[in-house]
Motif scaffolding. Structure first.
Motif, PDB file in Angstrom:
ATOM      1  N   LEU A  73       0.826  -1.203   0.000  1.00 43.74           N
ATOM      2  CA  LEU A  73       0.000   0.000   0.000  1.00 43.74           C
ATOM      3  C   LEU A  73       0.863   1.257   0.000  1.00 43.74           C
ATOM      4  O   LEU A  73       0.550   2.245  -0.679  1.00 43.74           O
ATOM      5  CB  LEU A  73      -0.922  -0.009   1.219  1.00 43.74           C
ATOM      6  N   MET A  74       1.970   1.224   0.728  1.00 41.06           N
ATOM      7  CA  MET A  74       2.882   2.359   0.737  1.00 41.06           C
ATOM      8  C   MET A  74       3.465   2.605  -0.648  1.00 41.06           C
ATOM      9  O   MET A  74       3.735   3.759  -1.029  1.00 41.06           O
ATOM     10  CB  MET A  74       3.990   2.128   1.761  1.00 41.06           C
ATOM     11  N   THR A  75       3.670   1.544  -1.418  1.00 39.12           N
ATOM     12  CA  THR A  75       4.174   1.684  -2.787  1.00 39.12           C
ATOM     13  C   THR A  75       3.211   2.492  -3.636  1.00 39.12           C
ATOM     14  O   THR A  75       3.616   3.379  -4.396  1.00 39.12           O
ATOM     15  CB  THR A  75       4.397   0.300  -3.419  1.00 39.12           C
ATOM     16  N   ILE A  76       1.921   2.180  -3.524  1.00 32.23           N
ATOM     17  CA  ILE A  76       0.920   2.955  -4.263  1.00 32.23           C
ATOM     18  C   ILE A  76       0.957   4.414  -3.829  1.00 32.23           C
ATOM     19  O   ILE A  76       0.941   5.330  -4.661  1.00 32.23           O
ATOM     20  CB  ILE A  76      -0.485   2.364  -4.050  1.00 32.23           C
ATOM     21  N   ALA A  77       1.010   4.648  -2.510  1.00 33.60           N
ATOM     22  CA  ALA A  77       1.038   6.016  -1.993  1.00 33.60           C
ATOM     23  C   ALA A  77       2.268   6.777  -2.467  1.00 33.60           C
ATOM     24  O   ALA A  77       2.199   7.985  -2.749  1.00 33.60           O
ATOM     25  CB  ALA A  77       0.981   5.991  -0.470  1.00 33.60           C
ATOM     26  N   ALA A  78       3.407   6.092  -2.577  1.00 36.31           N
ATOM     27  CA  ALA A  78       4.628   6.744  -3.053  1.00 36.31           C
ATOM     28  C   ALA A  78       4.524   7.093  -4.526  1.00 36.31           C
ATOM     29  O   ALA A  78       4.907   8.191  -4.952  1.00 36.31           O
ATOM     30  CB  ALA A  78       5.828   5.831  -2.804  1.00 36.31           C
ATOM     31  N   VAL A  79       3.996   6.182  -5.326  1.00 41.85           N
ATOM     32  CA  VAL A  79       3.875   6.429  -6.765  1.00 41.85           C
ATOM     33  C   VAL A  79       2.944   7.604  -7.038  1.00 41.85           C
ATOM     34  O   VAL A  79       3.226   8.447  -7.899  1.00 41.85           O
ATOM     35  CB  VAL A  79       3.383   5.157  -7.493  1.00 41.85           C
ATOM     36  N   VAL A  80       1.827   7.683  -6.318  1.00 39.85           N
ATOM     37  CA  VAL A  80       0.887   8.771  -6.590  1.00 39.85           C
ATOM     38  C   VAL A  80       1.443  10.119  -6.151  1.00 39.85           C
ATOM     39  O   VAL A  80       0.973  11.165  -6.625  1.00 39.85           O
ATOM     40  CB  VAL A  80      -0.485   8.511  -5.933  1.00 39.85           C
TER      41      VAL A  80
END
Length: 261
Positions: A73-80
């Motif tokens: 989930l943190m990966t998604i937050a970082a990409v956005v």
């Protein structure tokens, strides 16, 4: 009109993908940060935290299974967060003004960012999951669980992407857009991502249990590891729909307001 919008959106998508390829440093940085957190928590804190969590294996082997859903989930937050920066760059550097003088569908400008970020998020998840597998992550998901997981991850990504697009449009400078999405990366720490919520003080536990990222993490964890999900999936989908709709409507209003100036 629909065919024109689809054609223009594909053109804008190619533009964003080419920028991603030509300037890979941002992508590497955004995906590298969750990997650093994964390695840090597993190899530095994993032995102690894993023993506290318990389970059949305990220690570091147990903790990598526990923390990986939060890192995903943190990966998604970082990409956005990169999406906010890209949108702010387009809005402040004048390229959108040039697009408006051309015979293109206005919706295609934001659509290109959204679809490009979605592709980037899925690639980031694949890389982070691969690293987690290399260091001991062992999911027990079946084919149906993987399919459900793919659906919920796409829905989560779209929700956070539309929110980040709105944040990028609302930012006055590129520098401010790079900071405005930081809470999205910090929220997993204040949920059930790294430690169970019942180990937290009462006030923090209340916040952790009712903030949107906790049901998202619990849903990912349940699908990957076969742990009970309860009503987390329904709450997670509800949060995603609310965030996606709110982000879309906010983005549309901000973009249309800029178009009329």
């Amino acid at each position: 009109m629909i065919a024109l919008a689809l054609t223009d959106s594909a053109t804008m998508l190619r533009r964003n993908l080419r920028r991603m390829i030509r300037y890979p440093s941002m992508t590497i940085t955004l995906i590298g940060m969750p990997i650093v957190f994964l390695l840090l928590f597993v190899y530095v804190f994993g032995g102690t935290l894993g023993a506290g969590i318990g389970g059949p294996s305990g220690g570091r082997a147990e903790y990598v299974n526990y923390v990986t859903p939060a890192i995903i989930l943190m990966t998604i937050a970082a990409v956005v967060q990169g999406t906010s920066i890209s949108v702010a760059m387009d809005m402040t550097e004048g390229i959108v003004d040039r697009f408006r003088t051309m015979a293109i569908a206005r919706v295609s400008v934001l659509t290109g960012h959204v679809v490009g970020s979605l592709i980037q998020a899925m690639l980031g998840i694949a890389v982070v999951t691969g690293v987690a597998l290399l260091i001991g992550f062992r999911p027990s998901a079946g084919p149906g669980d993987w399919l459900a997981l793919a659906g919920i991850l796409v829905l989560m990504a779209l929700a956070l992407i539309w929110l980040s697009v709105a944040l990028g449009l609302a930012s006055k400078t590129v520098e401010s857009s790079s900071n405005i999405g930081m809470p999205l990366i910090l929220l997993p720490f204040l949920g059930s991502g790294f430690v169970p919520t019942d180990s937290m003080p009462a006030a923090l536990r209340w916040f952790a249990e009712y903030q949107p990222f906790t049901p998202l993490i619990e849903t990912i964890r349940g699908l990957l590891l076969g742990t009970p999900i309860g009503n987390s999936a329904a709450i997670a989908v509800g949060w995603c729909v609310v965030i996606a709709l709110g982000g879309y409507l906010w983005s549309k209003r901000l973009f249309n307001r800029e178009s009329t100036r």
